[in-house]
Enzyme design. Structure first.
Site, PDB file in Angstrom:
ATOM      1  N   GLY A 114       0.826  -1.197   0.000  1.00  0.00           N
ATOM      2  CA  GLY A 114       0.000   0.000   0.000  1.00  0.00           C
ATOM      3  C   GLY A 114       0.861   1.248   0.000  1.00  0.00           C
ATOM      4  O   GLY A 114       2.038   1.220   0.372  1.00  0.00           O
ATOM      5  N   CYS A 115       0.269   2.364  -0.407  1.00  0.00           N
ATOM      6  CA  CYS A 115       1.033   3.615  -0.494  1.00  0.00           C
ATOM      7  C   CYS A 115       1.466   4.099   0.885  1.00  0.00           C
ATOM      8  O   CYS A 115       2.628   4.417   1.121  1.00  0.00           O
ATOM      9  CB  CYS A 115       0.213   4.677  -1.218  1.00  0.00           C
ATOM     10  SG  CYS A 115      -1.460   4.902  -0.567  1.00  0.00           S
ATOM     11  N   TYR A 116       0.513   4.172   1.817  1.00  0.00           N
ATOM     12  CA  TYR A 116       0.864   4.557   3.176  1.00  0.00           C
ATOM     13  C   TYR A 116       1.868   3.567   3.771  1.00  0.00           C
ATOM     14  O   TYR A 116       2.801   3.949   4.485  1.00  0.00           O
ATOM     15  CB  TYR A 116      -0.384   4.576   4.047  1.00  0.00           C
ATOM     16  CG  TYR A 116      -1.136   5.868   4.093  1.00  0.00           C
ATOM     17  CD1 TYR A 116      -2.513   5.883   3.864  1.00  0.00           C
ATOM     18  CD2 TYR A 116      -0.515   7.061   4.409  1.00  0.00           C
ATOM     19  CE1 TYR A 116      -3.244   7.059   3.930  1.00  0.00           C
ATOM     20  CE2 TYR A 116      -1.232   8.234   4.474  1.00  0.00           C
ATOM     21  CZ  TYR A 116      -2.597   8.245   4.236  1.00  0.00           C
ATOM     22  OH  TYR A 116      -3.306   9.414   4.315  1.00  0.00           O
TER      23      TYR A 116
END
Length: 851
Positions: A665-667
């Protein structure tokens, strides 16, 4: 055969980060003011009233640190400031650049001037002149490539040159840079052949005083190529010829020809030529069938020019926008042409002049200078080797010693010694040397001793030239290698390094450099050169899908063959230029019919991709389809340990040839980047906390309050404050509990993470920063800031992560780190391409713009 690759320094986009002030002051004070031996006075006064100017210059120097390593920048600044002002650089600007890139040119020249450098600028105006001649009904006439200049043409040429000269001066003044228009009075000429060419001149002399007067006054001299006879007749001179004559008289360090193409290009491969070493390559180069017309003329002109200049001078062919990178980094940006030095290879020690070896070893070999060994004892030891290759150059500024065992060709050759003087590094001679070594040795290992003091090569030099590396935890040394393709052979090589039979010896003179464990730099790329792989994208409608399409469109080894979207079915795909594609709506059982696809990217919402995965595996098991690489961009398989977690900076070796990859995921990417270097120092009793703010593109395309600009206007929207899936993902991957608090803001793309890290023992901000610098020192897509915090706007649209802050509470038990990345790129699409590259056998960074 065409040119050794120049050193690949850290390529960073410009930001407003700060660097150590004492270093900046040292550089600035060393650069400006500078006493000019020919002028007898300083160019400008420098006192307490110049505070704002000093601050500006410091900032510009700090910006330079972001286009290359600090060592590179300081090296070139000192190099350029070591000569008189007029001997820094002659820059020839083509007329097309003045038309198409005026503001870019003015900005680049301003950049140079802000660090106290005074390039001499000479411009042409060919396209503008042709346009006005056409308006006037005058057809240009040429004889042997030279423009015939009749009275009418000369009259128009004078007006054009004056107008273009003032246009550039005005542009510089708008940027706050003082410039002086000098449309004439510099070149003294006679008629080249009045009957044949008309008012065309052959330069006989250069009036340097006009140029020196401009620099003394603190203004950039802006010249045209118009010349005058002794009795005052204006004559037209080709701008390239005028620039060469100017360089011959001034003998500058750099002669720069600006063009819109950003260099010279290979006539067969179409690739830009990085470097041409004339002494080594000129004769063979001219034999190439594609070296003709303009390319041949330019190379011949450069050869003729450089033959009469000091060996330290070089020619750069570059675009205006890359000028500062060409001048201040080892990697450069355009085409560098230099005389270089002839390299010599010897197969026996008695073929080499021992005094030559002694001179360079006594000057550059740390083991000799420290008294640990003597030249005589090393040469005696070398005589016992079965096969030795010794490489050096004409003046004895570089030396490499490679040994091998002809009785056991399965064993890789060993680079035992690598020495280079500062002068050699400034002239990129080690690059040429390395290119020769690579030609002779397909497989090579070498070791760098951590106890050695710093050498003359840039700290990333070894990592950039290695396929892999391993740090020995016992003594801190690092073993590097390239060309080892088989994984079992890699293990055997590393075992030898760690104390097995015939351990690899550290090359003397190389720089100490270490990593945290084994780093597989390029995934041992096994795909054949020029090979292509076909990619299918399922879920192409979203923002990430669009970014992925853009990257694949520019990828040298990947073609997009399928784009699937239920909502866009039947519509043409826009923005992809390799072929005409139409959106389709693929169902799981449709995949087995697409045998040409090598990898499927599943850019689908959580919980949707599993049927596609099951269908592929069912088809493979039944023998109806070959296996495909599957990359899942959702969270469906991030907790499934049978899938490979696709964060290359931490999991490179496992991603090579992997067939099932879960994209992080980006986070989660940003959070792990922020915490991984500090795992050994975490307080086990208190979990880190990640405060994250994302642009609303992270909420996807389905309408919701989290991607509604009206809701987000003047607002910060918190959501899922406990138990967010990224919180679980990061905790699972790091093996320690992490708290995560997400928010969404009114900007479109980009993530900012402020990470609070409880520490197990007191540490300083310098300790924290050093941990990050060492951990990420060879990562092209991770930039560790020297000072300050990264800004979201600086990372939007960029493919790398930027990490900064590095604050520590006064008690020393709590650190705060700030990390920024683009959620659609490094947080999704860019990372997907890294994983595809590694899985399919390509260079990890293929297709990804590093700058």
């Amino acid at each position: 055969m065409l040119s050794a690759a120049r050193k690949l320094a850290t390529s960073r986009c410009l930001s407003s980060q700060w660097v150590n002030k004492s270093v900046s002051r040292t550089l600035i004070n060393g650069l400006h003011p500078r006493q000019s031996t020919s002028f007898g006075q300083s160019r400008r006064s420098y006192n307490s009233q110049d505070v704002s100017a000093t601050s500006e210059k410091e900032t510009i120097v700090k910006l330079l640190y972001n286009i290359g390593s600090r060592k590179e920048v300081e090296q070139y600044l000192r190099h350029f400031s070591s000569v008189e002002s007029q001997k820094f650089a002659v820059i020839k600007v083509g007329g097309a650049v003045l038309t198409d890139e005026l503001e870019t040119l003015a900005s680049a020249l301003t950049f140079l001037n802000r660090v106290g450098l005074y390039p001499i600028v000479l411009h042409g105006a060919g396209p503008q002149l042709n346009r006005l001649l056409d308006d006037a009904g005058v057809e240009p006439q040429y004889e042997e490539g030279i423009r015939i200049t009749d009275p009418q043409t000369l009259e128009i040429a004078r007006k054009v040159f004056l107008a273009e000269n003032l246009k550039l001066v005005d542009a510089l003044e708008r940027h706050g840079t003082r410039a002086r228009p000098i449309p004439g009075g510099v070149f003294v000429a006679d008629y080249l052949d009045k009957d044949k060419y008309g008012f065309v001149g052959k330069i006989k002399g250069v009036n340097k005083e006009v140029i020196e007067s401009s620099i003394r006054a603190g203004t950039l001299p802006i010249l045209t190529s118009l010349a005058e006879t002794p009795d005052g007749q204006i004559l037209n001179v080709n701008a390239d010829v005028a620039a060469a004559e100017l360089a011959t008289v001034l003998e500058p360090l750099k002669i720069v020809f600006l063009n819109e193409k950003n260099g010279l290009y290979h006539g067969v491969t179409g690739k830009k030529i990085d470097v041409i070493n004339l002494d080594e390559e000129y004769e063979d180069l001219l034999k190439e069938p594609w070296v003709r017309y303009g390319t041949k003329l330019k190379i011949n002109q450069c050869k003729e020019l450089l033959d009469g200049l000091p060996r330290s001078s070089s020619v750069a062919i570059i675009s205006a926008g890359h000028l500062h990178k060409e001048l201040f980094t080892d990697s450069g940006a355009g085409t560098l042409i230099r005389r270089g030095h002839k390299l010599f290879k010897y197969d026996q020690l008695d073929q080499v002049d021992p005094d030559k070896l002694r001179r360079i070893m006594e000057a550059e070999d740390n083991t000799i200078k420290s008294g640990q060994s003597s030249v005589a004892s090393y040469l005696r030891e070398l005589q016992q080797k079965r096969q030795v290759n010794i490489y050096t150059d004409e003046p004895g500024q570089v030396l490499a010693v490679v040994t091998s065992d002809p009785a056991d060709p399965s064993q890789p050759a060993v680079l035992e010694k690598l020495l280079a003087s500062k002068t050699a590094v400034l002239n990129n001679v080690p690059d040429n040397l390395w290119n020769t070594i690579r030609k002779d040795h397909d497989v090579l290992t070498w070791r760098v001793d951590a106890k050695e003091v710093e050498g003359n090569l840039d700290r990333s030099w070894h990592f950039e030239r290695a396929d892999g590396s391993l740090r020995n935890p016992k003594d801190g040394s690092t073993m590097f290698f390239y060309g080892v393709q088989d994984s079992n052979k890699v293990k055997e090589t590393l075992d030898v390094f760690n104390g097995g039979a015939n351990p690899v010896k550290a090359p003397s003179g190389s720089r100490a450099y270490s990593t945290f464990g084994y780093q597989q730099r390029r995934g041992f790329a096994s795909a054949a050169a020029g090979s292509k792989k076909n990619i299918g994208l399922i879920g192409a409608r979203g923002f990430t899908g669009k970014e992925l399409i853009n990257i694949i469109n520019n990828h040298p080894n990947m073609n997009l063959t399928h784009v699937s979207s239920r909502e866009l079915e039947g519509k043409p795909l826009e923005g992809y230029t390799k072929s005409d594609l139409t959106y389709v709506n693929l169902k799981p059982d449709d995949l087995k019919a697409q045998e040409q696809v090598d990898a499927w990217v599943l850019a689908l919402p959580n919980g949707v991709c599993t049927p596609f995965v099951h269908q592929v595996e069912k088809d493979v098991k039944a023998g109806d389809s070959k296996d495909k690489v599957l990359i899942d961009l959702s969270a469906d398989y991030r907790f499934d340990d049978t899938w490979t977690y696709g964060l290359p900076e931490f999991n490179r070796s496992n991603l090579h040839n992997a067939s099932r990859i879960s994209n992080p995921g980006c986070y989660a990417t940003g959070a792990q980047m922020s915490l991984r270097p500090l795992l050994p120092f975490l307080d086990k009793l208190s979990a880190p906390t990640v405060f994250g703010v994302s642009g609303y593109s992270g909420a996807g395309t389905k309408p919701s309050p989290k991607n509604d600009p009206a809701v987000l206007h003047d607002n910060l929207l918190p959501y899922t404050l406990t138990g967010h899936i990224h919180e679980r993902e990061v905790s699972h991957q790091l093996g320690t509990k992490v708290n995560f608090i997400p928010h969404v803001a009114a900007w479109f793309q980009g993530i900012s993470l402020t990470v609070n890290v409880p520490l197990a023992k007191p540490m300083t901000s310098r300790d924290i920063k050093s941990a990050f610098e060492e951990f990420y020192q060879d990562e092209k897509l991770v930039h560790v800031l020297d000072q300050g915090e990264p800004y979201v706007r600086d990372n939007a649209g960029k493919h790398f992560v930027r990490i900064g802050g590095f604050n520590v509470h006064p008690e020393g038990r709590r650190a705060v780190i700030v990390t920024n990345l683009d959620n659609l790129l490094k947080g999704a699409a860019t990372q997907t391409v890294q994983n595809l590259n590694l899985a399919l056998g390509f260079d990890e960074y293929a297709g990804i713009p590093i700058e």
